[in-house]
Design a protein around this motif. Structure first.
Motif, mmCIF file in Angstrom:
data_model
loop_
_atom_site.group_PDB
_atom_site.id
_atom_site.type_symbol
_atom_site.label_atom_id
_atom_site.label_comp_id
_atom_site.label_asym_id
_atom_site.label_seq_id
_atom_site.Cartn_x
_atom_site.Cartn_y
_atom_site.Cartn_z
ATOM 1 N N HIS A 81 95.647 17.014 52.732
ATOM 2 C CA HIS A 81 96.046 18.427 53.246
ATOM 3 C C HIS A 81 95.331 18.948 54.132
ATOM 4 O O HIS A 81 94.085 19.232 54.313
ATOM 5 C CB HIS A 81 95.468 19.361 51.875
ATOM 6 C CG HIS A 81 96.219 19.015 50.892
ATOM 7 N ND1 HIS A 81 97.456 19.683 50.227
ATOM 8 C CD2 HIS A 81 95.945 17.997 49.801
ATOM 9 C CE1 HIS A 81 97.849 18.953 49.061
ATOM 10 N NE2 HIS A 81 97.043 18.038 48.717
ATOM 11 N N TRP A 99 90.214 24.757 40.290
ATOM 12 C CA TRP A 99 89.829 24.120 41.801
ATOM 13 C C TRP A 99 90.928 25.007 42.773
ATOM 14 O O TRP A 99 90.706 25.453 43.921
ATOM 15 C CB TRP A 99 89.869 22.768 41.983
ATOM 16 C CG TRP A 99 89.739 22.397 43.418
ATOM 17 C CD1 TRP A 99 88.620 22.305 44.294
ATOM 18 C CD2 TRP A 99 91.039 21.950 44.275
ATOM 19 N NE1 TRP A 99 89.056 21.794 45.447
ATOM 20 C CE2 TRP A 99 90.343 21.397 45.479
ATOM 21 C CE3 TRP A 99 92.270 21.544 44.057
ATOM 22 C CZ2 TRP A 99 91.016 20.923 46.235
ATOM 23 C CZ3 TRP A 99 93.035 20.926 44.852
ATOM 24 C CH2 TRP A 99 92.403 20.758 46.484
ATOM 25 N N LEU A 100 92.411 24.878 42.413
ATOM 26 C CA LEU A 100 93.505 25.180 43.216
ATOM 27 C C LEU A 100 93.252 27.003 43.324
ATOM 28 O O LEU A 100 93.109 27.234 44.521
ATOM 29 C CB LEU A 100 94.917 25.074 42.698
ATOM 30 C CG LEU A 100 95.066 23.769 42.612
ATOM 31 C CD1 LEU A 100 96.557 23.414 41.913
ATOM 32 C CD2 LEU A 100 95.595 23.493 44.291
ATOM 33 N N GLU A 108 94.297 28.017 52.138
ATOM 34 C CA GLU A 108 95.608 27.847 52.556
ATOM 35 C C GLU A 108 96.357 28.963 52.972
ATOM 36 O O GLU A 108 96.963 29.263 54.327
ATOM 37 C CB GLU A 108 96.535 27.107 51.527
ATOM 38 C CG GLU A 108 95.938 25.800 51.394
ATOM 39 C CD GLU A 108 96.686 24.872 50.420
ATOM 40 O OE1 GLU A 108 98.273 25.360 50.362
ATOM 41 O OE2 GLU A 108 96.472 23.916 50.116
HETATM 42 N N1 GUN Z 1 98.038 19.584 42.900
HETATM 43 C C1 GUN Z 1 98.870 20.637 43.381
HETATM 44 N N2 GUN Z 1 98.258 21.027 44.534
HETATM 45 C C2 GUN Z 1 97.119 20.113 44.837
HETATM 46 C C3 GUN Z 1 96.298 20.074 45.914
HETATM 47 O O1 GUN Z 1 96.220 20.582 46.889
HETATM 48 N N3 GUN Z 1 95.519 18.988 45.955
HETATM 49 C C4 GUN Z 1 95.384 18.251 44.637
HETATM 50 N N4 GUN Z 1 94.579 17.078 44.672
HETATM 51 N N5 GUN Z 1 96.164 18.391 43.695
HETATM 52 C C5 GUN Z 1 97.071 19.192 43.869
#
Ligand code: GUN
Ligand code: FE
Length: 467
Positions: A81, A99-100, A108
């Motif tokens: 990313h 985490w997201l 983002e």
């Molecule tokens: N699953 C959905 N979005 C992401 C992301 O940005 N990174 C990871 N590792 N898993 C995800």
């Protein structure tokens, strides 16, 4: 004006098969002005090859390996990313879904600011090139303008790239999502058209359909993207799959089989029901896939991007790469920045080896991946994952010169090191002179980093040089 022809002389190392590296010594590789390899000749000389090709020596640039140096194919990062690069190392004790929300979506979303996007994308391209990544499968953001900027910057810097505008119209914060499936599809088409307009021959950059992952895409959006994938059978597709157990439970809840017409309630079945599980599909992670899912993925010819750094950092689990390979699933490596903390595919290769040992410690000794195998995943495997196996990943006539010059330090009789880059007092990988070539390569895999990546070329163009 076409670029000058180039001749490379010395030791070349590349994968022949999954388990075997080929060491070509005293070899000459000739690259024409378009960046294509036109000759690979062992036991020859630059002069002899030039003469054979009708090239006069003053038209040709010659690069020769020194002791403890070798040419290696450029790395393929099959999943990262670009927009998350500022967050490398910042993940605390989080797991995927928190985490997201905590780290990822806010960053983002902030790249809608073009100045910030330029700053981040310029850096991530420079950084990954410096680590020998000649091809990258990038996720940008939801924003079309900044996604297109990423494609512009890759083209300028000369990094081969798949560039994807992220599709997500549900289960994400209101400040960062597509407003509707229609809006997501229109934005996707707009970005594809732009990226194809700047590089119509797809020499360096190409668009990739990018449903973020099933939980963040509504059924109409998934259906629409499946339709677009059918309409454009030349476009690759990238997404995430079966990374984390809570994510899998969420997919089961959001897409029960009766709603999609899928044969079972598996995560893979959802992508398949929407026409997104194809031989052009790059599935990141695949940590918790079932037997039948691996079989379905193999049958459809979809590929897996193994992301050992990310899977360890955000505690997703240990993907069983040997098992996937034995099921006939093609695999490559992904850094998955910033779920993964490192921009380096060499680090991903090292971690793939280590994670495979953890899988082995679970009782399956043959799960261990060798140095040869992880380097295959980093090059030829990755090339196949992104659909570029005819062009990159190895040294052969007809392929493009996407390569790195790897240099290690040599220890002299007094125990002093030589051959290190300018300004450095010490080498990070010491070669004593008695090691075999396979041992030298193993030392690089386990201790090397960007200090050893001396020069990097994409399609014959020098895109990074360590001074
Ligand atoms: N699953 C959905 N979005 C992401 C992301 O940005 N990174 C990871 N590792 N898993 C995800
Ligand atoms: Fe990812």
């Amino acid at each position: 004006m076409a670029a000058r022809s180039k001749i490379f002389v010395g030791t070349f190392v590349h994968s022949k098969t999954l388990g075997e590296l080929e060491y070509l010594h005293d070899t000459v590789v000739a690259v024409d002005g378009s960046g294509k390899i036109v000759a690979v000749e062992s036991n020859s000389s630059a002069d002899a090859v030039s003469q054979k090709l009708g090239w006069t020596t003053d038209e040709v640039d010659v690069t020769t390996t020194k002791t403890a140096q070798f040419f290696f194919p450029g790395f393929i990062d099959t999943h990262l990313h670009a927009s998350q690069y500022p967050n490398v190392g910042i993940f605390g004790n989080s797991t995927l879904l928190d985490w997201l929300n905590t780290y990822t979506f806010p960053l983002e979303a902030s790249l809608k600011d073009p100045a910030k996007a330029r700053k981040v994308y310029s850096r991530v391209i420079r950084k990954t090139l410096a680590h020998g990544t000649t091809t990258a499968a990038y996720y940008a953001t939801v924003d079309v303008a900044s996604t297109n900027l990423l494609a512009d910057l890759c083209l300028q810097a000369g990094q081969r790239a798949l560039v994807g505008r992220v599709c997500m119209d549900q289960l994400s914060p209101a400040y960062y999502r597509d407003e509707s499936p229609e809006a997501a599809l229109a934005a996707t088409r707009e970005s594809i058209a732009y990226i194809e307009s700047i590089d119509p021959g797809r020499e360096i950059v190409r668009p990739v359909l990018t449903p973020r992952f099933a939980p963040s895409c509504s059924a109409p959006l998934m259906r629409g993207l499946g339709g677009l994938a059918k309409e454009r059978p030349d476009l690759p597709i990238q997404t995430h799959i079966s990374e984390n157990k809570n994510e899998i439970a969420l997919v089961r809840e959001l897409f029960p089989p009766e709603s999609t017409g899928a044969q079972d309630d598996s995560y893979s079945g959802v992508y398949d029901a929407f026409g997104l599980l194809t031989d052009r599909t790059i599935l990141a992670h695949g940590v918790h896939l079932s037997e039948s899912e691996a079989e379905l993925i193999a049958k459809r010819g979809a590929k897996v991007s193994h992301c050992p750094c990310s899977n360890s950092a955000i505690t997703s689990g240990a993907a069983r790469v040997r098992w996937l390979l034995e099921k006939g699933v093609c695999c490559g490596l992904g850094t998955d920045m910033s779920g993964g903390y490192s921009p380096s595919v060499l680090e991903a290769a090292r971690l793939a080896a280590l994670v495979s040992r953890h899988v082995a410690m679970g009782g399956d000794d043959k799960a261990k991946l060798t140095v040869e195998e992880v380097l295959y995943l980093a090059t030829r495997g990755g090339a196949e994952v992104v659909g570029l196996q005819q062009r990159v990943g190895a040294f052969a006539v007809g392929m493009d010169w996407d390569a790195q010059l790897v240099g290690l330090s040599t220890v002299d009789a007094q125990g002093e090191v030589e051959g290190i880059a300018e300004g450095e007092e010490d080498g990070n990988v010491d070669v004593f002179g008695w090691e075999s070539w396979p041992d030298i390569v193993a030392k690089w895999v386990y201790n090397g980093d960007d200090r050893n990546t001396r020069k990097v070329w994409v399609k014959g163009r020098l895109v990074h040089e360590r001074k």
